[in-house]
Write a protein that holds these residues in place. Structure first.
Motif, short mmCIF file in Angstrom:
data_model
loop_
_atom_site.label_atom_id
_atom_site.label_comp_id
_atom_site.label_asym_id
_atom_site.label_seq_id
_atom_site.Cartn_x
_atom_site.Cartn_y
_atom_site.Cartn_z
N HIS A 25 23.76 11.46 28.65
CA HIS A 25 23.24 10.63 27.56
C HIS A 25 24.01 9.31 27.48
O HIS A 25 23.44 8.28 27.11
CB HIS A 25 23.35 11.38 26.24
N VAL A 26 25.29 9.35 27.83
CA VAL A 26 26.08 8.11 27.88
C VAL A 26 25.52 7.18 28.94
O VAL A 26 25.38 5.97 28.73
CB VAL A 26 27.57 8.43 28.14
N LEU A 27 25.18 7.73 30.10
CA LEU A 27 24.60 6.93 31.17
C LEU A 27 23.27 6.31 30.74
O LEU A 27 23.00 5.14 31.01
CB LEU A 27 24.40 7.78 32.42
N ASP A 28 22.45 7.10 30.06
CA ASP A 28 21.18 6.58 29.58
C ASP A 28 21.40 5.46 28.57
O ASP A 28 20.68 4.44 28.60
CB ASP A 28 20.36 7.71 28.92
N PHE A 29 22.37 5.62 27.68
CA PHE A 29 22.65 4.59 26.69
C PHE A 29 23.12 3.30 27.35
O PHE A 29 22.67 2.21 26.99
CB PHE A 29 23.71 5.11 25.70
N VAL A 30 24.03 3.42 28.31
CA VAL A 30 24.53 2.23 29.02
C VAL A 30 23.39 1.52 29.74
O VAL A 30 23.28 0.29 29.70
CB VAL A 30 25.65 2.62 30.01
N TYR A 31 22.53 2.30 30.39
CA TYR A 31 21.41 1.70 31.12
C TYR A 31 20.46 0.98 30.17
O TYR A 31 19.99 -0.14 30.46
CB TYR A 31 20.66 2.78 31.90
N LYS A 32 20.17 1.57 29.02
CA LYS A 32 19.28 0.94 28.06
C LYS A 32 19.89 -0.35 27.51
O LYS A 32 19.18 -1.35 27.31
CB LYS A 32 18.97 1.91 26.92
N GLN A 33 21.19 -0.34 27.27
CA GLN A 33 21.86 -1.55 26.77
C GLN A 33 21.81 -2.67 27.81
O GLN A 33 21.58 -3.84 27.47
CB GLN A 33 23.31 -1.23 26.40
N LEU A 34 22.01 -2.32 29.07
CA LEU A 34 21.92 -3.32 30.13
C LEU A 34 20.50 -3.86 30.26
O LEU A 34 20.29 -5.06 30.50
CB LEU A 34 22.38 -2.73 31.46
N THR A 35 19.52 -2.99 30.09
CA THR A 35 18.12 -3.42 30.16
C THR A 35 17.81 -4.40 29.03
O THR A 35 17.11 -5.41 29.24
CB THR A 35 17.18 -2.20 30.08
N LEU A 36 18.31 -4.11 27.82
CA LEU A 36 18.10 -5.03 26.70
C LEU A 36 18.76 -6.37 26.95
O LEU A 36 18.20 -7.43 26.63
CB LEU A 36 18.65 -4.40 25.41
N LEU A 37 19.96 -6.36 27.55
CA LEU A 37 20.62 -7.62 27.88
C LEU A 37 19.83 -8.41 28.91
O LEU A 37 19.73 -9.63 28.82
CB LEU A 37 22.03 -7.33 28.41
N GLU A 38 19.26 -7.70 29.87
CA GLU A 38 18.46 -8.39 30.88
C GLU A 38 17.21 -9.03 30.27
O GLU A 38 16.80 -10.12 30.68
CB GLU A 38 18.06 -7.41 31.98
N GLU A 39 16.63 -8.37 29.27
CA GLU A 39 15.44 -8.93 28.61
C GLU A 39 15.80 -10.15 27.77
O GLU A 39 14.94 -10.98 27.49
CB GLU A 39 14.79 -7.86 27.73
N GLU A 40 17.04 -10.26 27.31
CA GLU A 40 17.46 -11.40 26.48
C GLU A 40 17.73 -12.66 27.30
O GLU A 40 17.83 -13.74 26.73
CB GLU A 40 18.73 -11.04 25.69
N ILE A 41 17.85 -12.52 28.62
CA ILE A 41 18.24 -13.67 29.45
C ILE A 41 17.27 -14.84 29.32
O ILE A 41 17.70 -15.98 29.10
CB ILE A 41 18.39 -13.24 30.92
#
Length: 200
Positions: A25-41
């Motif tokens: 679940h930690v891995l999933d959370f980290v991946y989702k946070q990175l995905t959100l950061l990528e969408e903000e670019i």
């Protein structure tokens, strides 16, 4: 816990298992946070991006070190010369070591993903800066001939043909407007007005 002598080793193994029990679940959370950061670019109003990115990179590195240290600890227990682990317990700790290695590898992938997002962000910044510099260059190029005319006719020599001409002032204005129109048409014909956003 049938064998009382081996109970501490079994308890230690279960303790290790608890440390990484829900880490998927930690891995999933980290991946989702990175995905959100990528969408903000691409967003111009993506405030605090650098702070979020730094926090994520730091967290990923800490998790990577955490799993790596757990792997080393399990390997040290299995390689201990005392040999207090029997074959079954060795197999259990080997499975734990394999799991933590896999988690560390996943964190390494997350680190690479974060670096890719950072590089994309830097590319976006460079593109925006290039667009701004291109606009400034075009504006400077358009007004450069006008600066030449202003400097030329600002000398006010009595021998200048247009100095005593009744329509000299209007002629200079018309010439300036004509130069601007010619330059704009030329830039559009050469597709210099196209920005990186239009291309993308």
């Amino acid at each position: 816990l049938e064998n009382g002598e081996k109970a501490p080793e079994i308890m230690l193994y279960h303790l290790f298992q608890m440390l990484v029990e829900n880490d998927i679940h930690v891995l999933d959370f980290v991946y989702k946070q990175l995905t959100l950061l990528e969408e903000e670019i691409p967003k111009d109003g993506a405030r605090f991006f650098l702070q979020k990115m730094y926090t994520m990179k730091h967290s990923i590195y800490q998790l990577f070190r955490y799993y790596h240290q757990l792997t080393e600890l399990a390997d040290d227990l299995m390689e201990w010369e005392g040999g207090f682990l029997d074959a079954e317990q060795m197999e259990c700790f080997l499975r734990f070591s394999t799991r933590t290695k896999r988690l560390a590898d996943d964190m390494e992938i997350m680190r690479e993903y974060a670096m890719e997002i950072w590089e994309i962000y830097q590319s976006q910044i460079s593109i925006r800066q290039n667009d701004i510099m291109k606009i400034l260059t075009i504006v400077t190029t358009i007004f450069l001939p006008l600066s030449l005319l202003a400097g030329w006719y600002g000398m006010n020599f009595p021998g200048m043909p247009e100095f005593q001409w009744k329509y000299g002032y209007l002629a200079v204005i018309g010439l300036s407007v004509l130069l601007i129109i010619i330059e704009i048409v030329y830039f559009k014909k050469k597709r210099i007005w196209i920005s990186s956003k239009d291309v993308m």
